[in-house]
Design a protein around this motif. Structure first.
Motif, PDB file in Angstrom:
ATOM      1  N   LEU A   1      19.183   4.087  -0.319  1.00 18.46           N
ATOM      2  CA  LEU A   1      18.731   5.473  -0.215  1.00 18.46           C
ATOM      3  C   LEU A   1      17.718   5.651   0.914  1.00 18.46           C
ATOM      4  O   LEU A   1      17.718   6.682   1.588  1.00 18.46           O
ATOM      5  N   GLY A   2      16.871   4.651   1.117  1.00 21.65           N
ATOM      6  CA  GLY A   2      15.905   4.729   2.207  1.00 21.65           C
ATOM      7  C   GLY A   2      16.568   4.745   3.564  1.00 21.65           C
ATOM      8  O   GLY A   2      16.232   5.557   4.432  1.00 21.65           O
ATOM      9  N   VAL A   3      17.520   3.847   3.780  1.00 19.97           N
ATOM     10  CA  VAL A   3      18.220   3.789   5.070  1.00 19.97           C
ATOM     11  C   VAL A   3      19.060   5.043   5.281  1.00 19.97           C
ATOM     12  O   VAL A   3      19.053   5.647   6.358  1.00 19.97           O
ATOM     13  N   ALA A   4      19.787   5.460   4.242  1.00 18.76           N
ATOM     14  CA  ALA A   4      20.618   6.662   4.361  1.00 18.76           C
ATOM     15  C   ALA A   4      19.755   7.903   4.606  1.00 18.76           C
ATOM     16  O   ALA A   4      20.093   8.751   5.434  1.00 18.76           O
TER      17      ALA A   4
ATOM     18  N   TRP B   1      19.809  10.253   7.908  1.00 19.29           N
ATOM     19  CA  TRP B   1      20.083  11.680   7.748  1.00 19.29           C
ATOM     20  C   TRP B   1      18.985  12.525   8.392  1.00 19.29           C
ATOM     21  O   TRP B   1      19.259  13.535   9.035  1.00 19.29           O
ATOM     22  N   LEU B   2      17.737  12.088   8.238  1.00 16.80           N
ATOM     23  CA  LEU B   2      16.634  12.840   8.823  1.00 16.80           C
ATOM     24  C   LEU B   2      16.591  12.724  10.347  1.00 16.80           C
ATOM     25  O   LEU B   2      16.250  13.682  11.038  1.00 16.80           O
ATOM     26  N   THR B   3      16.913  11.558  10.885  1.00 20.68           N
ATOM     27  CA  THR B   3      16.800  11.366  12.327  1.00 20.68           C
ATOM     28  C   THR B   3      18.047  11.788  13.090  1.00 20.68           C
ATOM     29  O   THR B   3      17.949  12.354  14.174  1.00 20.68           O
ATOM     30  N   ALA B   4      19.230  11.517  12.535  1.00 21.04           N
ATOM     31  CA  ALA B   4      20.466  11.788  13.271  1.00 21.04           C
ATOM     32  C   ALA B   4      21.250  12.961  12.696  1.00 21.04           C
ATOM     33  O   ALA B   4      22.222  13.397  13.294  1.00 21.04           O
TER      34      ALA B   4
END
Length: 62
Positions: A17-20, A24-27
């Motif tokens: 969830l952290g990586v996803a 999602w926030l950056t790209a």
């Protein structure tokens, strides 16, 4: 066949969830494979360390 009690399910889910979420926030999108791979690797490492520590600290052995 039952699963071991020391599987790092919550830790792996947190990494996923952290990586996803970061993707999602950056790209603006979250890749499944790009998020799943680090989560699985961290889960395997945590599981291996737990087994190693359990074997190292068995009661009755010095």
């Amino acid at each position: 066949m039952s699963l071991p009690d020391d599987l790092p399910v919550s830790e792996s889910l947190a990494v996923f969830l952290g990586v996803a979420g970061f993707q999602w926030l950056t790209a603006g999108r979250a890749g499944l494979v790009e998020s799943l791979l680090p989560a699985l690797l961290v889960g395997i490492i945590i599981f291996a360390v737990r087994r190693w520590r359990q074997r190292k600290h068995r009661p009755g052995e010095h």
